[in-house]
Every structure is written in structure tokens, then in C-alpha cells.
Design a protein around this motif. Sequence first.
Motif, PDB file in Angstrom:
ATOM      1  N   LEU A   1      90.372   6.662  14.557  1.00 37.17           N
ATOM      2  CA  LEU A   1      91.254   5.609  13.851  1.00 37.17           C
ATOM      3  C   LEU A   1      90.437   4.742  12.909  1.00 37.17           C
ATOM      4  N   ASN A   2      91.179   4.017  12.051  1.00 39.13           N
ATOM      5  CA  ASN A   2      90.450   3.110  10.925  1.00 39.13           C
ATOM      6  C   ASN A   2      89.092   3.660  10.553  1.00 39.13           C
ATOM      7  N   SER A   3      89.244   5.011  10.256  1.00 40.70           N
ATOM      8  CA  SER A   3      87.905   5.627   9.871  1.00 40.70           C
ATOM      9  C   SER A   3      88.198   6.463   8.413  1.00 40.70           C
ATOM     10  N   GLU A   4      88.319   5.629   7.339  1.00 38.17           N
ATOM     11  CA  GLU A   4      88.581   6.298   5.956  1.00 38.17           C
ATOM     12  C   GLU A   4      87.143   6.686   5.636  1.00 38.17           C
ATOM     13  N   VAL A   5      87.259   7.970   5.152  1.00 41.55           N
ATOM     14  CA  VAL A   5      86.059   8.754   4.581  1.00 41.55           C
ATOM     15  C   VAL A   5      85.850   7.883   3.038  1.00 41.55           C
ATOM     16  N   ILE A   6      84.266   7.558   3.234  1.00 40.44           N
ATOM     17  CA  ILE A   6      83.634   6.994   1.967  1.00 40.44           C
ATOM     18  C   ILE A   6      83.147   7.859   0.927  1.00 40.44           C
ATOM     19  N   SER A   7      82.302   8.641   1.748  1.00 44.14           N
ATOM     20  CA  SER A   7      81.692   9.685   0.973  1.00 44.14           C
ATOM     21  C   SER A   7      81.174  10.997   1.793  1.00 44.14           C
ATOM     22  N   ILE A   8      80.963  11.933   1.234  1.00 42.70           N
ATOM     23  CA  ILE A   8      80.403  13.236   1.777  1.00 42.70           C
ATOM     24  C   ILE A   8      79.424  13.861   1.049  1.00 42.70           C
ATOM     25  N   LYS A   9      78.300  14.117   1.857  1.00 45.19           N
ATOM     26  CA  LYS A   9      77.189  14.967   0.991  1.00 45.19           C
ATOM     27  C   LYS A   9      77.006  16.127   1.885  1.00 45.19           C
ATOM     28  N   LYS A  10      76.189  17.152   1.106  1.00 41.89           N
ATOM     29  CA  LYS A  10      76.338  18.282   1.628  1.00 41.89           C
ATOM     30  C   LYS A  10      74.799  18.904   1.580  1.00 41.89           C
ATOM     31  N   ASP A  11      74.033  19.174   2.702  1.00 41.38           N
ATOM     32  CA  ASP A  11      72.743  19.594   2.767  1.00 41.38           C
ATOM     33  C   ASP A  11      72.671  20.830   3.699  1.00 41.38           C
ATOM     34  N   GLU A  12      72.060  21.065   4.926  1.00 42.03           N
ATOM     35  CA  GLU A  12      72.407  21.953   5.785  1.00 42.03           C
ATOM     36  C   GLU A  12      73.637  21.658   6.396  1.00 42.03           C
ATOM     37  N   PHE A  13      74.022  20.456   6.703  1.00 38.23           N
ATOM     38  CA  PHE A  13      75.246  20.172   7.068  1.00 38.23           C
ATOM     39  C   PHE A  13      75.945  19.336   6.426  1.00 38.23           C
ATOM     40  N   PHE A  14      77.073  19.021   6.734  1.00 40.93           N
ATOM     41  CA  PHE A  14      78.123  17.849   6.057  1.00 40.93           C
ATOM     42  C   PHE A  14      77.464  16.598   6.634  1.00 40.93           C
ATOM     43  N   ILE A  15      77.437  15.462   5.811  1.00 37.59           N
ATOM     44  CA  ILE A  15      77.174  14.169   6.295  1.00 37.59           C
ATOM     45  C   ILE A  15      78.283  13.411   5.783  1.00 37.59           C
ATOM     46  N   VAL A  16      79.252  12.924   6.737  1.00 34.12           N
ATOM     47  CA  VAL A  16      80.449  12.527   6.439  1.00 34.12           C
ATOM     48  C   VAL A  16      80.375  10.829   6.833  1.00 34.12           C
ATOM     49  N   GLU A  17      80.430   9.908   5.761  1.00 39.15           N
ATOM     50  CA  GLU A  17      80.391   8.620   5.869  1.00 39.15           C
ATOM     51  C   GLU A  17      81.930   7.784   5.878  1.00 39.15           C
ATOM     52  N   THR A  18      82.028   7.032   6.992  1.00 41.56           N
ATOM     53  CA  THR A  18      83.338   6.286   6.859  1.00 41.56           C
ATOM     54  C   THR A  18      83.031   4.755   6.863  1.00 41.56           C
ATOM     55  N   GLN A  19      84.031   4.085   7.035  1.00 42.08           N
ATOM     56  CA  GLN A  19      84.044   2.750   7.211  1.00 42.08           C
ATOM     57  C   GLN A  19      83.100   2.067   8.327  1.00 42.08           C
ATOM     58  N   LYS A  20      83.310   2.899   9.407  1.00 33.34           N
ATOM     59  CA  LYS A  20      82.815   2.365  10.727  1.00 33.34           C
ATOM     60  C   LYS A  20      81.271   3.265  11.153  1.00 33.34           C
ATOM     61  N   LYS A  21      81.192   4.579  10.728  1.00 31.63           N
ATOM     62  CA  LYS A  21      80.063   5.381  11.448  1.00 31.63           C
ATOM     63  C   LYS A  21      79.845   6.710  10.323  1.00 31.63           C
ATOM     64  N   ILE A  22      78.773   7.095  10.572  1.00 29.40           N
ATOM     65  CA  ILE A  22      78.493   8.477   9.796  1.00 29.40           C
ATOM     66  C   ILE A  22      78.430   9.364  10.911  1.00 29.40           C
ATOM     67  N   PHE A  23      79.126  10.675  10.294  1.00 31.77           N
ATOM     68  CA  PHE A  23      79.310  11.842  11.056  1.00 31.77           C
ATOM     69  C   PHE A  23      78.494  13.017  10.624  1.00 31.77           C
ATOM     70  N   LYS A  24      77.966  14.030  11.385  1.00 33.31           N
ATOM     71  CA  LYS A  24      77.489  15.071  10.876  1.00 33.31           C
ATOM     72  C   LYS A  24      78.213  16.556  11.411  1.00 33.31           C
ATOM     73  N   THR A  25      78.691  17.186  10.548  1.00 32.83           N
ATOM     74  CA  THR A  25      79.494  18.466  11.081  1.00 32.83           C
ATOM     75  C   THR A  25      79.022  19.690  10.227  1.00 32.83           C
ATOM     76  N   ARG A  26      79.292  20.759  10.774  1.00 34.84           N
ATOM     77  CA  ARG A  26      79.276  22.262  10.351  1.00 34.84           C
ATOM     78  C   ARG A  26      80.280  22.358   9.294  1.00 34.84           C
ATOM     79  N   TYR A  27      81.675  21.947   9.670  1.00 35.90           N
ATOM     80  CA  TYR A  27      82.559  22.580   8.981  1.00 35.90           C
ATOM     81  C   TYR A  27      83.604  21.235   8.594  1.00 35.90           C
ATOM     82  N   ILE A  28      84.102  21.170   7.620  1.00 35.59           N
ATOM     83  CA  ILE A  28      85.027  19.946   7.328  1.00 35.59           C
ATOM     84  C   ILE A  28      86.430  20.869   6.858  1.00 35.59           C
ATOM     85  N   ILE A  29      87.636  20.131   7.492  1.00 30.42           N
ATOM     86  CA  ILE A  29      88.733  20.781   7.031  1.00 30.42           C
ATOM     87  C   ILE A  29      89.628  19.613   6.512  1.00 30.42           C
ATOM     88  N   ASN A  30      89.993  19.597   5.210  1.00 34.18           N
ATOM     89  CA  ASN A  30      90.514  18.625   4.475  1.00 34.18           C
ATOM     90  C   ASN A  30      92.062  18.713   4.426  1.00 34.18           C
TER      91      ASN A  30
END
Length: 482
Positions: free
Chosen positions: A168-197
Amino acid sequence: MYDIIIIGAGVIGSLIARELSKYNIKIALLEKNDDVSCGASKANSGIIHGGYDAKHGTLKSKLSYKGNQMYDKLNSELNFGFERIGSLVVGYNEEDLKSLKKLIENGVKNGVKNLKLLTKEKIKEIEPNINDNVQYAVYCSDVGIVSPYEVTIAAAENAIKNGVKLFLNSEVISIKKDEFFIVETQKKIFKTRYIINCAGLYSDKIANMVGIDDFYIIPRKGEYMLFEKYYGDIVNHVIFQVPTVHGKGVLVTKTYHNNLMIGPNAQEINTKDDKSTSLENLKSIYIKSKNSIPNIDYKKIIRSFAGIRATSNKHDFIIEESKIKNFINVAGIESPGLTSAPAIAQMVENILLNKESFKKNKKYNPYRKFIVKKKTKDELLSNTELKPLLDNETYICRCEQVSKEIILDALSRGIEVKSVDGIKRRTRAGMGICQGNFCSSRVKKIISKYYNIPIETVKDREEASGIINERVNRIEILKNFK
């Protein structure tokens, strides 16, 4: 590192998370607000539509009836509360009759089976308070009612129980795509293979972050009026008027917990944050509702509210892997989105399974225990029986007769709930005629003690700053409606 990140914990995102929790994969569910079900999933009609009105050949038409037919099983597993009460689409003249016949033709093409054209005598028999001017109606026995936020909460709780991580309280600020997706939120940075919007009103903004610009969202606001509990008995069915290009029009229905509800209107607005209601619009809704049920008593009003629908410029659901590999859009999910939600979850599951195989989660458990059951009038305690239980705080909410035990149960289910509104949606504490004036302070005290936080940090509602939330209250309506 996650296998899948789902952005948006509304009914669509939460049901997709639950569907995918059947597999042995790492899933994160990101939500920008303080709780699940804070967008369109919180404020809509709560109708499980029959599937007859979505234009044949659209994705809506393919998923609506399928989703409708999935709700009995879904409710048997998640216990959110669901009832098939049927619907009437009413017409007043021969021109309306032509529209109703076209509606049936469209429904048959969509695979809907339980459709009947009724005339006045039969309509009055099954719906005694209907307007005497009604001449025809399309009846569909498959239509049902739910509390949409209870569906969402139930799905999210079950997904978490099966291994999904909710942030919660994790608004997505940016998404970058390389080999994986790098998802940046207000609190944390996530790495993932798939994104479901599944970001609802903001799904276009999320898509834009990875360079997808082939759709955009048009916010469309609908205002509603909610009436006292058990006043829902004034109708037996969901009452629709003949639909137009602007939608299904003003409906009259009982809610699952037997309030009466009327609305919505439809307004394209310039901001995605305007959840205000206006006296002028509410008056218009009330007048239109009387074309269906003339004797609605405005003095029974409890509150007004508004929801915003995520209409896309494509005017259909968008459910597909985008031009960006492994980025799946689930966007433009307006009505009948709640109806279609379980079928949408399965469709997304199939998109993923067509790409690769996932091992089954051997510990998957589809069941979730209810928090509150619908009460009949006969099940309520009398004032004499209730008074001493309020004094010793066994019961926290007087109007809905919600116990402290129920509130503690709601707090213990894996989703952090630090607002009175969050408890309200889970337990109905504060949904009565006093609208929380009696119980809000008591609920805050329980939340404060449960989380060991200062009581002043417990919020009334979880909505983010900047949201326009000016609502016409009951007193204003009573003063101005004649």
C-alpha cells in the motif's frame, strides 16, 4: 525480484492477483492508496449485469455474461455476499418497445438465456411500486447485487493468504525496461519479469511510462444517492430505464445490505480526482428515478457520493499484451467491469499461460471466511437489548450493530487498515443513518490500540490529498428537495 507485478488493487487487480496465486510464482500487488478498493471499485452501482446490453462483438459482450455466471462460485469461495434479484429495463411507449426488442436481440447474440419481454400487468405484479406509466420491460433473472468493495477486499485477502505481497502507499513513479522491468514507487524499487497494468483511471499514465500511447482514459463521473437500510424493500429488482448512448441511465435498486440507491448520472470531467456531488445533479437524478418508482421518499436519504469511471477512447475493454513485451494492459474497464471481473482475471491468466508454464501452488486455498453477514430486521437487537452492550463497548456501532470482535477480525486479515473508512467498508460500522457520528471515535480507539499508534494518526478516510470530495450532505438535501 518478482515474477509479476500488478499495478492497482481495485476489483480487477485483486481478482487477477487471486487468480494467479494458484501458481507457484512471486507476485506483488501495488496500490498507491492506503487501502485496496479506493477507486472505481469503491463507488459504483454494485450491479452484476445480465450481459444483454454490451454491444455484440465487443470484448465487453464476450466477458460480461461469462463473468456474471462465475459469481455464484466466486461468492461460495470468498463469502463477500451476492444475491440474484433480477432486473427490469422499463419502457413507456412504442418507441421504447423497439429499443427493448433490440436489447433482447443483442442479449441473445451475447449468449444470454434468461430474457423475457413483459407487459404492464406482469410488471405490476412483480414490481408493485413501479410507475403506472410503464408499459413494457425486459426481465433478466440473472442480474445480481453485491457490495463492490467487499468483493475487492475478499479477493485481496485471499490473494495475500495464498502468497501475494500487497504494498500500500506505493504509487508508481517510473518504469524502466531492460532485461527486466524496474518499477520505482514512493517507497521502494521493484524488479519484475511481467507487469499487469490495472491502474484504472491512471492506466494510461502507467502505460505512457514504457512508451505506450495508443489509448487514453476519459474520466466520467457518476453521482448517487443512498437511502436508509431496509428502505431497499421498496423495490424487488434492479430497475433500469431504456439505455442511451450515454449509458444505462438512472437506475433504482436495493443494495446487497438492503439500502435503496439511485443514480448515476454521467459527466465527462476534466480531472480524475473530482468526487464531488452537486445539489443540482442530485435533484435531476431524483426526478429521473421517479419515472421508475414515483414514491421514493427523499427524507430517507443518508448520503450522496460519486464514482469516476475509466472510459477509454476505444470505448471497449483493453486487455492485451502491449507492444512492450511482457507488459499487459487491463485498461478502460468501465461498466460492466465489476460483472466481467472474474472473467477478465481468467483472460489475463490465459495470456500468461500462452507465454509460459507455471507450476501449481500446492498450498492454494480458494476459501475466505466472511467478515459480516447481511442482517434481517428480525436479527437486530431491540434498543433495550442493545443499550447495555453499547455501554460496555461489546457493540461499537449502534446503527449497524457491529461488535468489537468483528472489527478486530477485520484488522487481522493481512491488510493494514488505519482509517475509519476502511473499517466501515469491511464491517459496516458507520454505514447507518448517523453516518459514524456515534461510532467513529470508538473505531479510532480500536485501531489505535491494535496497531499501537497515536489515536490522532488514525484517519477518517484514506483518500489522498488533492481529491475534490465536496459532497452534498443529508441536511442540504432535506432543505432543498421538495
